[in-house]
Motif scaffolding. Sequence first.
Motif, PDB file in Angstrom:
ATOM      1  N   ARG A   1     -15.465 -14.758 -25.482  1.00 41.77           N
ATOM      2  CA  ARG A   1     -14.361 -14.722 -26.443  1.00 41.77           C
ATOM      3  C   ARG A   1     -13.078 -15.071 -25.711  1.00 41.77           C
ATOM      4  O   ARG A   1     -12.946 -14.865 -24.510  1.00 41.77           O
ATOM      5  N   LEU A   2     -12.136 -15.590 -26.465  1.00 42.25           N
ATOM      6  CA  LEU A   2     -10.844 -15.986 -25.917  1.00 42.25           C
ATOM      7  C   LEU A   2      -9.997 -14.755 -25.628  1.00 42.25           C
ATOM      8  O   LEU A   2      -9.844 -13.882 -26.475  1.00 42.25           O
ATOM      9  N   VAL A   3      -9.436 -14.682 -24.423  1.00 37.94           N
ATOM     10  CA  VAL A   3      -8.498 -13.625 -24.049  1.00 37.94           C
ATOM     11  C   VAL A   3      -7.085 -14.109 -24.323  1.00 37.94           C
ATOM     12  O   VAL A   3      -6.276 -13.400 -24.911  1.00 37.94           O
TER      13      VAL A   3
ATOM     14  N   ALA B   1     -11.806 -23.473 -30.977  1.00 36.04           N
ATOM     15  CA  ALA B   1     -13.226 -23.109 -30.971  1.00 36.04           C
ATOM     16  C   ALA B   1     -13.442 -21.797 -31.714  1.00 36.04           C
ATOM     17  O   ALA B   1     -12.700 -20.836 -31.528  1.00 36.04           O
ATOM     18  N   SER B   2     -14.469 -21.771 -32.529  1.00 31.96           N
ATOM     19  CA  SER B   2     -14.817 -20.522 -33.197  1.00 31.96           C
ATOM     20  C   SER B   2     -15.937 -19.793 -32.454  1.00 31.96           C
ATOM     21  O   SER B   2     -16.098 -18.587 -32.606  1.00 31.96           O
ATOM     22  N   THR B   3     -16.702 -20.521 -31.651  1.00 30.87           N
ATOM     23  CA  THR B   3     -17.731 -19.896 -30.821  1.00 30.87           C
ATOM     24  C   THR B   3     -17.661 -20.472 -29.418  1.00 30.87           C
ATOM     25  O   THR B   3     -17.335 -21.643 -29.226  1.00 30.87           O
ATOM     26  N   MET B   4     -17.979 -19.623 -28.447  1.00 28.57           N
ATOM     27  CA  MET B   4     -18.010 -20.032 -27.045  1.00 28.57           C
ATOM     28  C   MET B   4     -19.212 -19.390 -26.387  1.00 28.57           C
ATOM     29  O   MET B   4     -19.517 -18.219 -26.635  1.00 28.57           O
ATOM     30  N   ARG B   5     -19.876 -20.164 -25.543  1.00 24.36           N
ATOM     31  CA  ARG B   5     -21.022 -19.673 -24.786  1.00 24.36           C
ATOM     32  C   ARG B   5     -20.864 -20.149 -23.340  1.00 24.36           C
ATOM     33  O   ARG B   5     -20.603 -21.309 -23.091  1.00 24.36           O
ATOM     34  N   VAL B   6     -21.045 -19.229 -22.402  1.00 25.15           N
ATOM     35  CA  VAL B   6     -20.892 -19.525 -20.979  1.00 25.15           C
ATOM     36  C   VAL B   6     -22.267 -19.543 -20.325  1.00 25.15           C
ATOM     37  O   VAL B   6     -23.075 -18.635 -20.531  1.00 25.15           O
ATOM     38  N   THR B   7     -22.522 -20.589 -19.536  1.00 27.65           N
ATOM     39  CA  THR B   7     -23.739 -20.667 -18.741  1.00 27.65           C
ATOM     40  C   THR B   7     -23.350 -20.562 -17.277  1.00 27.65           C
ATOM     41  O   THR B   7     -22.557 -21.369 -16.778  1.00 27.65           O
ATOM     42  N   LEU B   8     -23.891 -19.560 -16.600  1.00 29.88           N
ATOM     43  CA  LEU B   8     -23.619 -19.365 -15.183  1.00 29.88           C
ATOM     44  C   LEU B   8     -24.454 -20.338 -14.356  1.00 29.88           C
ATOM     45  O   LEU B   8     -25.427 -20.919 -14.845  1.00 29.88           O
TER      46      LEU B   8
ATOM     47  N   ASN C   1      -9.520 -24.595 -19.031  1.00 32.32           N
ATOM     48  CA  ASN C   1      -8.410 -25.348 -19.619  1.00 32.32           C
ATOM     49  C   ASN C   1      -8.267 -24.964 -21.087  1.00 32.32           C
ATOM     50  O   ASN C   1      -9.260 -24.750 -21.784  1.00 32.32           O
ATOM     51  N   ALA C   2      -7.034 -24.930 -21.566  1.00 30.22           N
ATOM     52  CA  ALA C   2      -6.784 -24.591 -22.964  1.00 30.22           C
ATOM     53  C   ALA C   2      -7.445 -25.600 -23.899  1.00 30.22           C
ATOM     54  O   ALA C   2      -7.961 -25.220 -24.962  1.00 30.22           O
ATOM     55  N   HIS C   3      -7.467 -26.878 -23.511  1.00 40.29           N
ATOM     56  CA  HIS C   3      -8.067 -27.877 -24.406  1.00 40.29           C
ATOM     57  C   HIS C   3      -9.577 -27.674 -24.568  1.00 40.29           C
ATOM     58  O   HIS C   3     -10.150 -28.112 -25.556  1.00 40.29           O
ATOM     59  N   VAL C   4     -10.219 -27.001 -23.622  1.00 38.85           N
ATOM     60  CA  VAL C   4     -11.661 -26.750 -23.720  1.00 38.85           C
ATOM     61  C   VAL C   4     -11.964 -25.780 -24.860  1.00 38.85           C
ATOM     62  O   VAL C   4     -12.949 -25.946 -25.581  1.00 38.85           O
ATOM     63  N   VAL C   5     -11.120 -24.779 -25.043  1.00 37.73           N
ATOM     64  CA  VAL C   5     -11.384 -23.730 -26.032  1.00 37.73           C
ATOM     65  C   VAL C   5     -10.506 -23.825 -27.271  1.00 37.73           C
ATOM     66  O   VAL C   5     -10.674 -23.043 -28.211  1.00 37.73           O
ATOM     67  N   GLN C   6      -9.593 -24.785 -27.295  1.00 40.68           N
ATOM     68  CA  GLN C   6      -8.673 -24.922 -28.418  1.00 40.68           C
ATOM     69  C   GLN C   6      -9.435 -25.110 -29.731  1.00 40.68           C
ATOM     70  O   GLN C   6     -10.266 -26.002 -29.863  1.00 40.68           O
TER      71      GLN C   6
ATOM     72  N   GLN D   1     -19.598 -23.911 -23.380  1.00 40.85           N
ATOM     73  CA  GLN D   1     -19.992 -24.692 -24.554  1.00 40.85           C
ATOM     74  C   GLN D   1     -19.311 -24.081 -25.772  1.00 40.85           C
ATOM     75  O   GLN D   1     -19.389 -22.874 -25.997  1.00 40.85           O
ATOM     76  N   THR D   2     -18.619 -24.926 -26.513  1.00 41.62           N
ATOM     77  CA  THR D   2     -17.986 -24.471 -27.752  1.00 41.62           C
ATOM     78  C   THR D   2     -18.614 -25.235 -28.910  1.00 41.62           C
ATOM     79  O   THR D   2     -19.426 -26.136 -28.691  1.00 41.62           O
ATOM     80  N   ASP D   3     -18.205 -24.894 -30.107  1.00 47.92           N
ATOM     81  CA  ASP D   3     -18.722 -25.608 -31.265  1.00 47.92           C
ATOM     82  C   ASP D   3     -18.216 -27.045 -31.324  1.00 47.92           C
ATOM     83  O   ASP D   3     -18.690 -27.844 -32.120  1.00 47.92           O
ATOM     84  N   SER D   4     -17.276 -27.399 -30.422  1.00 48.83           N
ATOM     85  CA  SER D   4     -16.761 -28.769 -30.432  1.00 48.83           C
ATOM     86  C   SER D   4     -17.007 -29.542 -29.135  1.00 48.83           C
ATOM     87  O   SER D   4     -16.615 -30.696 -29.026  1.00 48.83           O
ATOM     88  N   GLY D   5     -17.645 -28.923 -28.130  1.00 52.58           N
ATOM     89  CA  GLY D   5     -17.914 -29.671 -26.915  1.00 52.58           C
ATOM     90  C   GLY D   5     -18.177 -28.807 -25.698  1.00 52.58           C
ATOM     91  O   GLY D   5     -18.428 -27.605 -25.810  1.00 52.58           O
ATOM     92  N   LEU D   6     -18.109 -29.455 -24.522  1.00 52.93           N
ATOM     93  CA  LEU D   6     -18.380 -28.792 -23.255  1.00 52.93           C
ATOM     94  C   LEU D   6     -17.151 -28.805 -22.358  1.00 52.93           C
ATOM     95  O   LEU D   6     -16.320 -29.701 -22.445  1.00 52.93           O
ATOM     96  N   GLY D   7     -17.081 -27.828 -21.481  1.00 47.31           N
ATOM     97  CA  GLY D   7     -16.047 -27.775 -20.474  1.00 47.31           C
ATOM     98  C   GLY D   7     -16.548 -26.949 -19.310  1.00 47.31           C
ATOM     99  O   GLY D   7     -17.730 -26.606 -19.241  1.00 47.31           O
ATOM    100  N   SER D   8     -15.653 -26.634 -18.403  1.00 47.33           N
ATOM    101  CA  SER D   8     -16.039 -25.815 -17.266  1.00 47.33           C
ATOM    102  C   SER D   8     -14.952 -24.803 -16.978  1.00 47.33           C
ATOM    103  O   SER D   8     -13.837 -24.898 -17.482  1.00 47.33           O
ATOM    104  N   GLY D   9     -15.297 -23.838 -16.148  1.00 46.68           N
ATOM    105  CA  GLY D   9     -14.354 -22.814 -15.759  1.00 46.68           C
ATOM    106  C   GLY D   9     -14.814 -22.177 -14.468  1.00 46.68           C
ATOM    107  O   GLY D   9     -15.858 -22.532 -13.920  1.00 46.68           O
ATOM    108  N   VAL D  10     -14.031 -21.228 -13.996  1.00 43.40           N
ATOM    109  CA  VAL D  10     -14.375 -20.512 -12.772  1.00 43.40           C
ATOM    110  C   VAL D  10     -14.225 -19.016 -13.029  1.00 43.40           C
ATOM    111  O   VAL D  10     -13.297 -18.579 -13.715  1.00 43.40           O
TER     112      VAL D  10
END
Length: 147
Positions: free
Chosen positions: A99-101, A83-90, A76-81, A56-65
Amino acid sequence: MATALILAGCGGSASTSSTSAEQPRTTPAPQSSAATLQQQYIAVVKAIQPQVVQIQTDSGLGSGVIFDAKGDIVTNAHVVQGASTMRVTLADGRRFPARLVGSYAPDDLAVITVGADHGINPARFADSSKLQVGEIVLAVGNPLGLQ
């Protein structure tokens, strides 16, 4: 996932009509290749589900592994592009700030991290050097928060 849905409709076995002179079949018909493939897809999804995360970012939702035990997550880069904040739900419901690496927009890939102190298990990956053009692949994600 569309492939799995298409194959689900093809998984039935062929039916034959019988007459009174025919003997009833006592052994089950072999499972069709489509049904076998569908069962393999189901097994892979069940195995990988615990390593699929929602982002979850300040602009929407995405997924990852989950990529490794250090807490790195491929997305995906478009998920975090932008974004100033990111939160991961397991998959187990735990939530962590991320945070972005790094990100590579031309291939739409990014890596974020939640850190290594959370006891998360990475996904197991096959040897990609053995892949061939035309092989069937499966993408698993959770972009809308669906379990």
